[in-house]
Design a protein around this motif. Structure first.
Motif, PDB file in Angstrom:
ATOM      1  N   ALA A  90     -10.769   3.970  12.257  1.00  0.00           N
ATOM      2  CA  ALA A  90      -9.591   3.890  11.379  1.00  0.00           C
ATOM      3  C   ALA A  90      -9.934   4.374   9.972  1.00  0.00           C
ATOM      4  N   ALA A  91     -11.098   3.960   9.479  1.00  0.00           N
ATOM      5  CA  ALA A  91     -11.525   4.383   8.133  1.00  0.00           C
ATOM      6  C   ALA A  91     -11.700   5.896   8.083  1.00  0.00           C
ATOM      7  N   ARG A  92     -12.240   6.456   9.145  1.00  0.00           N
ATOM      8  CA  ARG A  92     -12.435   7.908   9.193  1.00  0.00           C
ATOM      9  C   ARG A  92     -11.095   8.633   9.326  1.00  0.00           C
ATOM     10  N   LYS A  93     -10.153   8.036  10.027  1.00  0.00           N
ATOM     11  CA  LYS A  93      -8.813   8.637  10.086  1.00  0.00           C
ATOM     12  C   LYS A  93      -8.173   8.658   8.707  1.00  0.00           C
ATOM     13  N   ALA A  94      -8.472   7.637   7.918  1.00  0.00           N
ATOM     14  CA  ALA A  94      -7.931   7.598   6.555  1.00  0.00           C
ATOM     15  C   ALA A  94      -8.718   8.523   5.626  1.00  0.00           C
TER      16      ALA A  94
ATOM     17  N   ALA B 188      -3.237  -4.825  -5.166  1.00  0.00           N
ATOM     18  CA  ALA B 188      -4.675  -4.809  -4.864  1.00  0.00           C
ATOM     19  C   ALA B 188      -5.390  -3.905  -5.861  1.00  0.00           C
ATOM     20  N   ALA B 189      -4.797  -2.750  -6.111  1.00  0.00           N
ATOM     21  CA  ALA B 189      -5.403  -1.803  -7.059  1.00  0.00           C
ATOM     22  C   ALA B 189      -5.465  -2.435  -8.449  1.00  0.00           C
ATOM     23  N   GLN B 190      -4.408  -3.092  -8.825  1.00  0.00           N
ATOM     24  CA  GLN B 190      -4.297  -3.643 -10.180  1.00  0.00           C
ATOM     25  C   GLN B 190      -5.227  -4.844 -10.362  1.00  0.00           C
ATOM     26  N   SER B 191      -5.381  -5.664  -9.315  1.00  0.00           N
ATOM     27  CA  SER B 191      -6.190  -6.882  -9.449  1.00  0.00           C
ATOM     28  C   SER B 191      -7.655  -6.669  -9.068  1.00  0.00           C
ATOM     29  N   GLY B 192      -7.974  -5.513  -8.493  1.00  0.00           N
ATOM     30  CA  GLY B 192      -9.355  -5.278  -8.060  1.00  0.00           C
ATOM     31  C   GLY B 192      -9.688  -5.984  -6.749  1.00  0.00           C
ATOM     32  N   THR B 193      -8.667  -6.313  -5.959  1.00  0.00           N
ATOM     33  CA  THR B 193      -8.905  -6.956  -4.665  1.00  0.00           C
ATOM     34  C   THR B 193      -9.227  -5.892  -3.619  1.00  0.00           C
ATOM     35  N   ILE B 194     -10.280  -6.144  -2.856  1.00  0.00           N
ATOM     36  CA  ILE B 194     -10.680  -5.224  -1.784  1.00  0.00           C
ATOM     37  C   ILE B 194      -9.731  -5.431  -0.605  1.00  0.00           C
ATOM     38  N   ILE B 195      -9.361  -4.365   0.073  1.00  0.00           N
ATOM     39  CA  ILE B 195      -8.495  -4.488   1.252  1.00  0.00           C
ATOM     40  C   ILE B 195      -9.343  -4.352   2.513  1.00  0.00           C
ATOM     41  N   GLU B 196      -9.087  -5.278   3.435  1.00  0.00           N
ATOM     42  CA  GLU B 196      -9.826  -5.265   4.697  1.00  0.00           C
ATOM     43  C   GLU B 196      -9.252  -4.235   5.666  1.00  0.00           C
ATOM     44  N   ILE B 197     -10.151  -3.547   6.374  1.00  0.00           N
ATOM     45  CA  ILE B 197      -9.756  -2.891   7.621  1.00  0.00           C
ATOM     46  C   ILE B 197     -10.318  -3.800   8.704  1.00  0.00           C
ATOM     47  N   ASN B 198      -9.459  -4.678   9.215  1.00  0.00           N
ATOM     48  CA  ASN B 198      -9.904  -5.609  10.239  1.00  0.00           C
ATOM     49  C   ASN B 198     -10.136  -4.808  11.516  1.00  0.00           C
ATOM     50  N   SER B 199     -11.375  -4.865  12.027  1.00  0.00           N
ATOM     51  CA  SER B 199     -11.792  -3.969  13.105  1.00  0.00           C
ATOM     52  C   SER B 199     -11.531  -4.508  14.497  1.00  0.00           C
ATOM     53  N   SER B 200     -10.968  -5.715  14.596  1.00  0.00           N
ATOM     54  CA  SER B 200     -10.596  -6.192  15.924  1.00  0.00           C
ATOM     55  C   SER B 200      -9.676  -5.147  16.528  1.00  0.00           C
ATOM     56  N   PRO B 201      -9.947  -4.713  17.775  1.00  0.00           N
ATOM     57  CA  PRO B 201      -9.130  -3.634  18.349  1.00  0.00           C
ATOM     58  C   PRO B 201      -7.669  -4.045  18.533  1.00  0.00           C
ATOM     59  N   TYR B 202      -7.382  -5.332  18.463  1.00  0.00           N
ATOM     60  CA  TYR B 202      -5.992  -5.778  18.515  1.00  0.00           C
ATOM     61  C   TYR B 202      -5.306  -5.663  17.157  1.00  0.00           C
ATOM     62  N   ARG B 203      -6.095  -5.603  16.090  1.00  0.00           N
ATOM     63  CA  ARG B 203      -5.510  -5.590  14.750  1.00  0.00           C
ATOM     64  C   ARG B 203      -5.548  -4.196  14.115  1.00  0.00           C
ATOM     65  N   LEU B 204      -6.735  -3.687  13.857  1.00  0.00           N
ATOM     66  CA  LEU B 204      -6.891  -2.446  13.085  1.00  0.00           C
ATOM     67  C   LEU B 204      -5.903  -2.437  11.920  1.00  0.00           C
ATOM     68  N   ASP B 205      -6.089  -3.423  11.071  1.00  0.00           N
ATOM     69  CA  ASP B 205      -5.151  -3.800  10.022  1.00  0.00           C
ATOM     70  C   ASP B 205      -5.963  -3.998   8.748  1.00  0.00           C
ATOM     71  N   LEU B 206      -5.714  -3.212   7.740  1.00  0.00           N
ATOM     72  CA  LEU B 206      -4.623  -2.348   7.395  1.00  0.00           C
ATOM     73  C   LEU B 206      -4.654  -1.051   8.206  1.00  0.00           C
ATOM     74  N   ASP B 207      -3.479  -0.627   8.651  1.00  0.00           N
ATOM     75  CA  ASP B 207      -3.321   0.615   9.385  1.00  0.00           C
ATOM     76  C   ASP B 207      -3.862   1.791   8.570  1.00  0.00           C
ATOM     77  N   TRP B 208      -4.502   2.748   9.260  1.00  0.00           N
ATOM     78  CA  TRP B 208      -5.129   3.884   8.565  1.00  0.00           C
ATOM     79  C   TRP B 208      -4.118   4.707   7.773  1.00  0.00           C
ATOM     80  N   ARG B 209      -2.853   4.724   8.240  1.00  0.00           N
ATOM     81  CA  ARG B 209      -1.853   5.524   7.506  1.00  0.00           C
ATOM     82  C   ARG B 209      -1.636   4.940   6.112  1.00  0.00           C
TER      83      ARG B 209
END
Ligand SMILES: [Zn+2]
Ligand SMILES: [Zn+2]
Length: 424
Positions: A395-399, A341-362
């Motif tokens: 999740a974003a704030r945890k990260a 993602a870093a190399q290609s410039g692809t944005i990573i989603e923090i999917n906010s559905s409370p069932y997903r929260l994906d990508l994990d904040w860690r």
């Protein structure tokens, strides 16, 4: 109700905690009350609700809480907390304190235990005793604190927002370089929502009106692509019909912009769902895995990285496919995905559905260090699901993401150029 051996997703526990705090603040003698514990820290899985309440009439508060609707069992424990078991199985601990020690108790019960121990150590260095019962000087005098920020000032530390307060968090001395953390107030718009064109429950025009109502300036529609036939995926003809509606609505509302996107399935071989000229016609493309979850880790990693190398793929959607308390994510080498993602410039989603929260904040912490940008996406399937943003934001704030690392904080022209930055 989501139940899993006493575990609940944040999306279930947080709204219940909000209601209880609201009820507490209506009781006579209550001066302040707030959620503490793991909900305040924004953890995705919750064992119990913790609340701190400052009251000058604790007995009346206990009586009111015991007779509250939805309480199955109530017990006063250790002379300081009321433990409620709610009918849905949630355990709620309410610490009732004297108003003058409220701030110390709030910091203490927000935790985490390891983080609080570090604060107590810092206090001891300044000859102060910090416990759940307050902050005391050597002579036993209670230190008066009006706000949490006063607590950190007293210890000559930078303020840590609650989401950062985990066992491995390092305390930073006041004045050390301090990066601001993103918040809901920074959000100018969101992308990745569904409409009745695919499996959403709200109409496109209603989704746009609701987004505008929230003070946002743009909304990115991303219905399912054609392979997702189980979710009403859009044929090329439907893509074109939706585009005409978007253009019409945009012409009628020049002060708000609907972006035309798609959530394209990443097919098992890593290719996308539409020919290039269709992909090129979108304002953005969220690429997500929705099928063939059982591929080997090597195949899945290769599949996702191939999709990210596509110059029309703007955002990688829910990168691990996990459903909290329901399903583990598919086997994938997330470290390699982040590097790609870093190399290609692809944005990573923090999917906010409370069932997903994906990508994990860690993992977001690692991705952030590699310069990856994030999109906090509601993945709303109805107007009501715009509420998901608070979970993704936690999740974003945890990260520890700063506003500049989150595309939602950019103005429309800025976000358009970010969404197009990979294009040939
Ligand atoms: Zn999806
Ligand atoms: Zn979606």
């Amino acid at each position: 109700m989501q139940r899993n051996q006493g575990q609940f997703i944040l999306g279930v526990a947080w709204p219940v905690a909000d209601l209880i705090v609201e009820y507490i603040t209506l009781q006579p003698g209550v001066e302040r009350a707030a959620i503490a514990g793991s909900i305040r820290r924004g953890l995705e899985i919750i064992q119990d609700i913790e609340i701190v309440a400052a009251s000058t009439a604790p007995e009346a508060l206990v009586t009111a809480l015991t007779s509250m609707q939805g309480v199955e069992q109530a017990e006063w424990q250790d002379g300081n907390k009321l433990v409620l078991i709610l009918t849905n199985g949630l355990v709620c601990r309410i610490y009732i304190v004297n108003p003058e020690v409220y701030i110390a108790a709030l910091v203490y019960y927000t935790g985490s235990a390891g983080y609080v121990a570090k604060l107590a150590g810092q206090a001891a260095k300044r000859n102060l005793l910090f416990t759940a019962e307050g902050v005391r000087a050597k002579d036993g005098q209670q230190v008066m604190l009006a706000e949490e920020s006063d607590f950190y000032t007293m210890l000559k530390l930078n303020y840590d927002q609650p989401e950062l307060r985990e066992d491995n968090t390092k305390l930073t001395p006041a004045g050390e370089i301090f990066t601001p953390v993103v918040s809901l107030q920074n959000v100018q718009g969101v992308v990745h929502v569904h409409t009745t064109y695919s499996d959403g429950a709200s109409r496109l025009a209603d989704m746009a009106a609701a987004a505008k109502e929230r003070g946002w300036h743009y909304l990115g529609i991303a219905d399912h692509s054609k392979t997702a036939s189980y979710a009403g995926g859009l044929s090329i003809e439907t893509v074109k019909a939706q585009r005409r509606e978007i253009e019409k609505l945009n012409a009628e509302n020049p002060e708000f912009r609907i972006l035309a996107g798609i959530e394209s399935d990443i097919l098992p071989d890593g290719s996308l769902d539409y020919p290039e000229e269709i992909l090129a016609s979108f304002d953005f493309v969220v690429a997500s895995v929705h099928s063939a979850f059982r591929q080997s880790e090597a195949d899945m990693t290769k599949r996702i990285i191939k999709a990210m190398r596509n110059s029309y793929v703007t955002i990688l959607g829910h990168p691990t496919g996990r459903l909290l308390l329901r399903r583990k994510g598919y086997a994938v080498n997330i470290g390699e995905v982040i590097a790609a993602a870093a190399q290609s410039g692809t944005i990573i989603e923090i999917n906010s559905s409370p069932y997903r929260l994906d990508l994990d904040w860690r993992w977001c912490r690692l991705a952030k260090e590699q310069g990856v940008l994030f999109a906090i996406n509601p993945d709303a399937h109805s107007v009501g699901e715009f509420e998901h943003m608070r979970y993704g934001m936690a999740a974003a704030r945890k990260a520890g993401l700063s506003p500049s690392q989150v595309i939602n904080t950019y103005s429309l022209p800025e976000v358009m150029s970010l969404l197009h930055r990979k294009r040939p």
